[in-house]
Design an enzyme around this catalytic site. Structure first.
Site, PDB file in Angstrom:
ATOM      1  CB  SER A 144      -0.854   0.130   1.173  1.00 22.22           C
ATOM      2  OG  SER A 144      -0.149   0.146   2.257  1.00 22.22           O
ATOM      3  CE  LYS A 203      -3.723   0.837  12.317  1.00 26.21           C
ATOM      4  NZ  LYS A 203      -4.017  -0.466  11.722  1.00 26.21           N
ATOM      5  CG  ASP A 204      -1.870  -3.836  10.690  1.00 26.80           C
ATOM      6  OD1 ASP A 204      -2.884  -3.443  11.239  1.00 26.80           O
ATOM      7  OD2 ASP A 204      -1.529  -3.087   9.622  1.00 26.80           O
ATOM      8  CB  THR A 231     -14.717   2.655  10.445  1.00 27.52           C
ATOM      9  OG1 THR A 231     -13.905   2.095  10.935  1.00 27.52           O
ATOM     10  CG2 THR A 231     -15.890   2.750  11.254  1.00 27.52           C
ATOM     11  CB  SER A 257     -12.116  -0.145  12.955  1.00 27.29           C
ATOM     12  OG  SER A 257     -11.708  -0.284  14.505  1.00 27.29           O
ATOM     13  NE  ARG A 304      -9.277   0.882  17.553  1.00 23.47           N
ATOM     14  CZ  ARG A 304      -9.227   1.956  17.147  1.00 23.47           C
ATOM     15  NH1 ARG A 304      -9.719   3.096  17.825  1.00 23.47           N
ATOM     16  NH2 ARG A 304      -8.745   2.379  16.042  1.00 23.47           N
ATOM     17  NE  ARG A 305      -9.901   3.965  13.263  1.00 25.93           N
ATOM     18  CZ  ARG A 305      -9.268   3.744  12.342  1.00 25.93           C
ATOM     19  NH1 ARG A 305      -9.694   2.890  11.216  1.00 25.93           N
ATOM     20  NH2 ARG A 305      -8.128   3.945  12.690  1.00 25.93           N
ATOM     21  NE  ARG A 356     -10.459  -4.437   4.823  1.00 24.17           N
ATOM     22  CZ  ARG A 356     -10.058  -5.489   4.395  1.00 24.17           C
ATOM     23  NH1 ARG A 356     -10.584  -6.771   4.140  1.00 24.17           N
ATOM     24  NH2 ARG A 356      -8.548  -5.665   4.307  1.00 24.17           N
ATOM     25  N   GLY A 357     -10.130  -0.580   2.123  1.00 20.43           N
ATOM     26  CA  GLY A 357      -9.277   0.019   0.869  1.00 20.43           C
ATOM     27  C   GLY A 357      -8.449   0.928   1.502  1.00 20.43           C
ATOM     28  CG  ASN A 358      -5.781   2.740  -1.401  1.00 20.79           C
ATOM     29  OD1 ASN A 358      -6.592   3.817  -1.330  1.00 20.79           O
ATOM     30  ND2 ASN A 358      -5.240   2.501  -2.330  1.00 20.79           N
ATOM     31  CB  VAL A 359      -5.320   6.465   3.223  1.00 18.39           C
ATOM     32  CG1 VAL A 359      -5.666   7.965   3.750  1.00 18.39           C
ATOM     33  CG2 VAL A 359      -4.743   5.796   4.546  1.00 18.39           C
ATOM     34  CD  GLN A 360      -6.429   9.804  -2.331  1.00 17.00           C
ATOM     35  OE1 GLN A 360      -5.386  10.225  -1.724  1.00 17.00           O
ATOM     36  NE2 GLN A 360      -7.429  10.686  -2.542  1.00 17.00           N
ATOM     37  NE  ARG A 366      -9.506   2.858   4.902  1.00 21.35           N
ATOM     38  CZ  ARG A 366      -9.035   2.011   6.173  1.00 21.35           C
ATOM     39  NH1 ARG A 366      -9.278   2.659   6.973  1.00 21.35           N
ATOM     40  NH2 ARG A 366      -8.414   1.126   5.868  1.00 21.35           N
ATOM     41  CB  CYS A 406      -8.292 -10.594  15.137  1.00 21.49           C
ATOM     42  SG  CYS A 406      -6.761 -11.659  15.202  1.00 21.49           S
TER      43      CYS A 406
END
Length: 311
Positions: free
Chosen positions: A13, A83-84, A128, A130, A132-133, A150-154, A156, A243
């Site tokens: 990524s 964190k992963d 999101t 996650s 947790r979020r 999901r997906g990469n930052v861009q 999202r 997880c």
């Protein structure tokens, strides 16, 4: 005299590659006699990027294939988002260094005019995947709609730009490292909206028997970050929530002390158990276990058991 080539493995990524470049620059600055090659690896989590994280079975979604390059001798070191990494460890591998963490908190990219979670309209769509979020958003804003993303930052960010969502929640560290800090509408207070254990920290992994690579990586190690994130991961390891459980842990150093806060919740945001401890930094691991005992006494097992059963 030819320079030694150090091969660094990481996910493919844009964020993972940016993080590896950051590590590579620091390594070369400390050791001008080496040169770096970055090996891009596609992980199982990347291959199954259209499935929500909580539907993936097993663990090590973003690390197992990267670790294989080390074990097979194709790479000398690996750079992971700490964190992963599962708390279960392979004795053939070791964490040689923990890179400085500057941004542990979550952040939101949002439509224009939104500067905090409270300013999102009722019914706003927040992206999101996650757990947790999701749990924390639902606890704070039960009137908004949380959608899997999901997906990469861009990718999202594009969900907000296209109007598909009013906001997305991402790690601030990711935006900062990608040069996208201007996309942050607001950041969450990590003592309130708890991050994932070791969020924002990078782990540099090597083979356990590679003493030379461990020595080279020593310049990357940040002791204050290590104290905090190892305490966070100690809570995770002792709690063993699986997880996919909505669990957050945040440790911060305050003078000579360390403060650790943790929570676990159902995906709907309630029930929720949250506890906090404070003590000397040199007792961080003991404090982490004390915190887990407090969580257990408050009934955390009933919350996380359903998630453990999915593993």
């Amino acid at each position: 005299m030819s320079r030694r080539v150090v091969r660094i493995a990481t996910r493919g990524s844009a964020l993972a590659l940016a993080q590896s470049r950051l590590v590579a620059e620091r390594l070369v600055a400390a050791h001008p006699e080496i040169e770096i090659e970055v090996l891009s690896v596609q992980t199982r989590g990347d291959q199954q990027r259209h499935s929500p994280l909580w539907k993936l079975e097993g663990y090590g979604f973003f690390t197992t294939q990267v670790e294989a390059t080390l074990l097979e001798g194709r790479a000398d070191a690996a750079v992971h988002s700490f964190k992963d990494m599962p708390t279960r460890t392979d004795p053939r591998l070791t964490i040689a260094a923990i890179f400085e963490r500057r941004y542990p908190q979550d952040a939101a990219a949002a439509v224009e005019g939104v500067h905090c979670l409270e300013e999102l309209a009722a019914g706003a769509r927040i992206g999101t995947s996650s757990p947790r979020r999701i749990a924390q958003i639902k606890a704070l804003r039960p009137d908004v709609e949380v959608r899997p993303l999901r997906g990469n930052v861009q990718t999202r960010l594009e969900a907000v730009d296209s109007g598909a969502l009013e906001a997305v929640i991402v790690a601030r560290a990711g935006l900062e490292r990608l040069g996208l800090a201007e996309r942050m509408a607001f950041c969450f207070d990590p003592t309130v909206f708890l991050p994932a254990p070791a969020q924002g920290a990078l782990a540099i992994q090597t083979r356990s028997d590679d003493a030379q690579m461990r020595r080279l990586a020593a310049c990357l190690h940040d002791p204050p970050t290590a104290i905090a994130v190892q305490a966070e991961r100690a809570v995770l390891a002792a709690l063993h929530p699986g997880c996919h459980a909505p669990v957050g842990v945040y440790a911060q150093l305050v003078g000579e002390a360390i403060e650790i806060t943790a929570f676990a919740a159902a995906l709907e945001g309630t029930p929720c158990v949250r506890r906090h401890v404070r003590g000397p930094q040199n007792q961080a691991q003991t404090l982490a276990i004390e915190l887990v005992e407090q969580l257990r006494n408050a009934g955390v097992e009933a919350i996380i058991n359903p998630f453990q059963e999915r593993q």
